[in-house]
Write a protein that holds these residues in place. Structure first.
Motif, PDB file in Angstrom:
ATOM      1  N   ILE A  21       0.688  -1.236  -0.013  1.00 49.46           N
ATOM      2  CA  ILE A  21      -0.143  -0.031  -0.039  1.00 49.46           C
ATOM      3  C   ILE A  21       0.536   1.351  -0.116  1.00 49.46           C
ATOM      4  O   ILE A  21       0.629   2.019  -0.886  1.00 49.46           O
ATOM      5  N   TRP A 251      -5.035  -8.391   9.249  1.00 46.97           N
ATOM      6  CA  TRP A 251      -4.585  -8.154   8.153  1.00 46.97           C
ATOM      7  C   TRP A 251      -3.651  -9.080   7.297  1.00 46.97           C
ATOM      8  O   TRP A 251      -3.702  -9.278   6.055  1.00 46.97           O
ATOM      9  N   ASN A 254      -5.795 -11.645   5.191  1.00 47.12           N
ATOM     10  CA  ASN A 254      -6.839 -10.998   4.335  1.00 47.12           C
ATOM     11  C   ASN A 254      -5.719 -10.392   2.945  1.00 47.12           C
ATOM     12  O   ASN A 254      -6.477  -9.188   2.647  1.00 47.12           O
ATOM     13  N   THR A 255      -4.440 -10.657   3.038  1.00 41.61           N
ATOM     14  CA  THR A 255      -3.740 -10.192   2.046  1.00 41.61           C
ATOM     15  C   THR A 255      -4.225 -10.002   0.755  1.00 41.61           C
ATOM     16  O   THR A 255      -3.815  -9.030   0.063  1.00 41.61           O
ATOM     17  N   LEU A 258      -6.784  -7.204   0.422  1.00 41.60           N
ATOM     18  CA  LEU A 258      -6.356  -5.713   0.337  1.00 41.60           C
ATOM     19  C   LEU A 258      -5.674  -5.673  -0.693  1.00 41.60           C
ATOM     20  O   LEU A 258      -5.450  -4.377  -0.897  1.00 41.60           O
ATOM     21  N   HIS A 262      -6.387  -2.201  -2.702  1.00 40.36           N
ATOM     22  CA  HIS A 262      -5.803  -0.757  -2.181  1.00 40.36           C
ATOM     23  C   HIS A 262      -5.744   0.180  -3.190  1.00 40.36           C
ATOM     24  O   HIS A 262      -5.562   1.272  -2.911  1.00 40.36           O
ATOM     25  N   LEU A 292      -9.492   0.539   4.282  1.00 42.02           N
ATOM     26  CA  LEU A 292      -9.162  -0.807   4.292  1.00 42.02           C
ATOM     27  C   LEU A 292      -9.740  -1.328   5.463  1.00 42.02           C
ATOM     28  O   LEU A 292     -10.087  -2.642   5.445  1.00 42.02           O
ATOM     29  N   GLN A 293      -9.309  -0.856   6.565  1.00 38.90           N
ATOM     30  CA  GLN A 293      -9.872  -1.496   7.748  1.00 38.90           C
ATOM     31  C   GLN A 293     -11.297  -1.424   7.803  1.00 38.90           C
ATOM     32  O   GLN A 293     -12.041  -2.605   8.363  1.00 38.90           O
ATOM     33  N   LEU A 296     -12.369  -4.472   5.974  1.00 43.67           N
ATOM     34  CA  LEU A 296     -12.158  -5.799   6.722  1.00 43.67           C
ATOM     35  C   LEU A 296     -13.280  -6.117   7.859  1.00 43.67           C
ATOM     36  O   LEU A 296     -13.773  -7.065   7.900  1.00 43.67           O
TER      37      LEU A 296
END
Length: 311
Positions: A21, A251, A254-255, A258, A262, A292-293, A296
């Motif tokens: 990111i 995190w 869940n790469t 993301l 991103h 992004l949070q 999630l």
């Protein structure tokens, strides 16, 4: 033991996605991040290549895990880019070329006009893992495997194949090294040489330039040695720390989601900062991470619904 292993790997993956990111925001750390962040993910993917599966089983499993998300989000990327261009009164996409990029070439250069540009990673990883399993099936000697992998790696610079296969040939060397490292050497004391190799390389040669998405390397051997030393150093550090953190686990687990999303959040963050006439890359990073949070949190609540169940 298994839980400890998952903890440190998830922690490294969380750091890796943060680097991705940050690397795609115009920060002063871009060159450093690009020198190791994609090799990191390819090496981590090599950790868990399963040779107990038949080739057919692996292809089916990895196609569901890697290629179905690719096809879903490449279409999402086209739709979102189209909507953005309509809203901003920009020139329309050349859809013939975009469909060729999405369904034939599958590389970053071809996908660059849409938010799908980051998806080159998925077909590259899919085919790299398939090649590695085929290699392990027919050649058992690791030295001969290394010769084959390095030959394929060098060949990748001279060819341009559909379905991102040349990117897979390029990435194969890191998947292979990750697999060998995880199976045979992760607990070997020789890995403690890697931090010294990393520091020595920095003072002797500086940070080598690398962009795996376009197969743009500096000195190839130095690029490989630097990236492997960096990943090995991170493994040592995170195994020692053994941090148990829900946020890092979230995190790190869940790469893929993301990684895919991103570019959208980075773009929103860029627009916000431009409108505010305040802040710089650090504010863009904060906004992108916050968005992004939120994503999630949504994933936690609706993990098995819609397209979220594929990532």
């Amino acid at each position: 033991m298994i839980k400890q292993k998952i903890n440190w790997i998830d922690n490294i993956k969380a750091l890796g996605i943060l680097a991705v990111i940050l690397g795609h925001i115009a920060s002063p750390f871009g060159s450093f991040i690009f020198s190791w962040h994609m090799p990191l993910f390819f090496m981590l993917a090599g950790f868990f290549v399963r040779f107990d599966l038949s080739l057919k089983e692996l292809i089916i499993k990895d196609f569901k895990r890697l290629m179905i998300p690719y096809f879903i989000f490449v279409i999402v990327g086209l739709i979102m880019e189209t909507l953005k261009r309509i809203a901003l009164h920009r020139e329309a996409l050349d859809y013939v070329n975009e469909f060729k990029a999405a369904f034939i070439w599958m590389d970053m250069t071809s996908l660059l006009h849409t938010y799908a540009f980051v998806l080159w990673f998925l077909p590259a990883l899919f085919f790299a893992r398939v090649i590695l399993v085929i290699l392990n099936k027919y050649i058992q000697n690791i030295l001969l495997q290394l010769v084959f992998v390095f030959t394929v790696f060098i060949s990748s610079f001279y060819i341009d194949l559909p379905f991102g296969i040349d990117n897979a040939m390029n990435a194969l060397i890191f998947v292979f090294i990750g697999n060998i490292f995880f199976r045979f050497h992760q607990d070997n004391k020789i890995v403690y040489v890697l931090p010294f190799l990393l520091i020595s390389s920095y003072f002797l040669f500086g940070i080598p330039t690398l962009d795996m998405s376009t197969k743009s390397y500096g000195p190839i051997i130095l690029n490989i040695a630097w990236a492997v030393a960096m990943v090995g150093t991170l493994v040592i550090i995170f195994k020692k720390l053994n941090i148990k953190s829900q946020i890092l686990t979230l995190w790190g687990g869940n790469t893929m989601l993301l990684f895919i999303i991103h570019p959208y959040t980075n773009n929103i963050a860029h627009i916000v900062v431009e409108k505010l006439h305040f802040g710089d890359w650090y504010l863009k990073l904060f906004i992108s991470l916050a968005l992004l949070q939120c994503l999630l949190f949504i994933k936690l609540k609706f993990a098995h619904r819609g397209i979220l169940k594929y990532v």
